[in-house]
Scaffold this active site. Structure first.
Site, short mmCIF file in Angstrom:
data_model
loop_
_atom_site.label_atom_id
_atom_site.label_comp_id
_atom_site.label_asym_id
_atom_site.label_seq_id
_atom_site.Cartn_x
_atom_site.Cartn_y
_atom_site.Cartn_z
N HIS A 1 -9.04 -0.33 10.86
CA HIS A 1 -9.71 1.46 10.61
C HIS A 1 -10.19 1.35 10.72
CE1 HIS A 1 -6.82 0.56 6.02
NE2 HIS A 1 -6.39 1.09 6.45
N CYS B 1 -15.26 1.11 2.35
CA CYS B 1 -13.22 0.96 2.00
C CYS B 1 -13.02 1.17 0.59
CB CYS B 1 -12.97 -0.44 1.91
SG CYS B 1 -12.94 -0.80 3.41
N GLU C 1 -3.52 6.11 6.57
CA GLU C 1 -4.40 5.99 6.28
C GLU C 1 -5.68 6.27 5.45
OE1 GLU C 1 -3.91 2.00 5.82
OE2 GLU C 1 -2.09 2.27 6.86
N ARG D 1 1.05 -1.42 -0.17
CA ARG D 1 -0.08 0.09 -0.73
C ARG D 1 1.26 1.46 0.00
NH1 ARG D 1 -5.66 0.13 1.46
NH2 ARG D 1 -5.51 1.25 -0.36
#
Ligand code: SUG
Length: 446
Positions: A249, A370, A174, A138
């Protein structure tokens, strides 16, 4: 000013696969090495976009990134032509080839943090691409993501696209998965809520089993870059024990919209204080905050993690009704289904529930929330967005045919060694840039 929330969903890329890359993300680890269906994955995501657009929501598309990333593989020492690089990586470091091949950019909640113009000091919409420093697959996204965002939100007088924060543990960021914006009306000044997993330099509890990906220092940096007013921001720590239970998350345990926060009772450290602060900040703006909290006795954290109840989208319809968009796993979990049914029998801020099949993405730990990046836009800003990315009948038909033409319906871990996947993926993306009118955003096009 009148404004609305647009949701930009990530189009699933042609290399969608299950590589078990995300320690701390239960689904990613438990589906490691199973066989993926990129075509089905892309179509499931596309159907969600289409249905929400049909219901009158503003729905946009964000493109996949170029994968496999030959650039990553070259940077770790593989040489030769592209096919040789892939072949050597497959033999000597399959885990690096998997990281280079992930279609993880589909989860655009992690693409960036976005602050609407009503909240920022300079009156522009601010984007900070997330460095995603916690995971190699990522961490390689943000440069390319920034380019895609710049191709869509190009007008610098209205949109500021920052560079990602330095990609280091102290500043792990994030993106919007750990950020929620509250406001009475989308176009009014709102309250921005940043949730972090740990502080690098401060005190506070830390998870013991799984990593906390977001730091307080990163959240504060993003708020500073966006020029947010201190009196209209709230920073809260996620409970370390829920991170240890697989809540990697905040959007796996909480979702907010306008003046509503829908969350589990164990989401935050000092949860009542978090509600009080949000309530006070919103009150100062003439709004009334509501927390719809789900008790552990109704839905356990484990059920929340397996069903993704809170990884839902909370959306306001044109008539003001609030809709909760959930994955079908919520209907398959008896306790979660019972909770959702109970919403119909009492007065809550949730008026309606919509269910989607997103199985392919869910198996990697990515639910409805997401898959989308929220961008609040006023009319002038909407007019400045690249018009080709808005979902409608014509774009749906083109993308559906494009998926049929380019995507495989099966991708096993061993298939990542196939150099033809790179050529197929590039051919698909090359055509996509024409469909979406993006210009030459990919390295292979430059
Ligand atoms: O970063 N999964 C993603 C899921 C991201 C979900 N996003 C939000 N919650 N907003 C992640 O853990 C798994 C890839 C693999 O194992 O092949 C993955 O990257």
């Amino acid at each position: 000013m009148q404004a609305f929330e647009a949701n930009f969903d990530g189009l699933v890329g042609p290399t969608h696969n299950y590589a078990g890359l995300s320690f701390g993300n239960v689904a990613s680890r438990s589906n490691e090495k199973s066989v993926a269906n990129p075509k089905a994955a892309a179509k499931q995501g596309l159907r969600k976009m289409k249905r929400l657009a049909d219901l009158g929501f503003h729905q946009g598309v964000l493109p996949p990134l170029e994968r496999p990333s030959v650039k990553l593989l070259r940077s770790v020492g593989f040489t030769g032509d592209d096919a040789a690089v892939i072949e050597r990586a497959a033999r000597e470091a399959p885990e690096l080839l998997a990281a280079a091949s992930s279609a993880s950019a589909m989860w655009t909640a992690n693409a960036a943090t976005v602050s609407p113009s009503a909240d920022t000091a300079d009156g522009r919409v601010h984007f900070t691409p997330a460095n995603l420093a916690a995971k190699l697959h990522r961490a390689i996204e943000h440069g390319e993501t920034r380019r895609s965002l710049a191709a869509i939100f190009a007008d610098e007088s209205r949109f500021q696209i920052h560079h990602a924060l330095p990609g280091t543990p102290a500043l792990g960021d994030e993106g919007a998965a750990n950020h929620t914006r509250f406001a009475r009306e989308y176009g009014e000044k709102g309250v921005e809520f940043f949730v972090y997993g740990r502080s690098e330099y401060g005190q506070g509890p830390q998870p013991q089993r799984f990593p906390a990906r977001q730091t307080l220092e990163a959240s504060r940096a993003v708020a500073r870059l966006h020029g947010l007013d201190d009196a209209a921001t709230v920073f809260a720590q996620q409970s370390p024990d829920v991170i240890d239970a697989g809540v990697f998350h905040n959007d796996v345990i909480a979702v907010g919209n306008r003046t509503t926060l829908f969350c589990h009772a164990r989401a935050f450290v000092d949860q009542q204080k978090v509600y009080d602060e949000l309530g006070a900040r919103l009150h100062a703006q003439g709004a009334t905050f509501t927390a719809l909290e789900v008790a552990e006795s109704d839905v356990s954290v484990a059920d929340a993690v397996s069903s993704y109840l809170f990884n839902s989208q909370l959306l306001t319809r044109a008539d003001g009704r609030q809709v909760l968009v959930v994955p079908q796993e919520c209907r398959e979990n008896a306790r979660v289904a019972a909770y959702l049914d109970s919403l119909g029998t009492r007065t809550t801020p949730i008026d309606e529930v919509l269910v989607f099949d997103l199985r392919e993405s869910m198996k990697n730990g990515g639910g409805p929330a997401c898959l989308r990046l929220r961008v609040v836009l006023n009319e002038a800003e909407r007019a400045a967005v690249n018009p080709n990315v808005w979902m409608n009948d014509a774009l749906f038909a083109r993308l559906d045919a494009w998926i049929d033409a380019h995507y495989r319906d099966s991708l096993a871990p061993g298939d990542l060694a196939d150099p033809r996947l790179l050529a197929e993926s590039r051919a698909a993306l090359d055509e996509l840039t024409t469909i979406l009118g993006l210009g030459a955003v990919y390295d292979f096009q430059r």
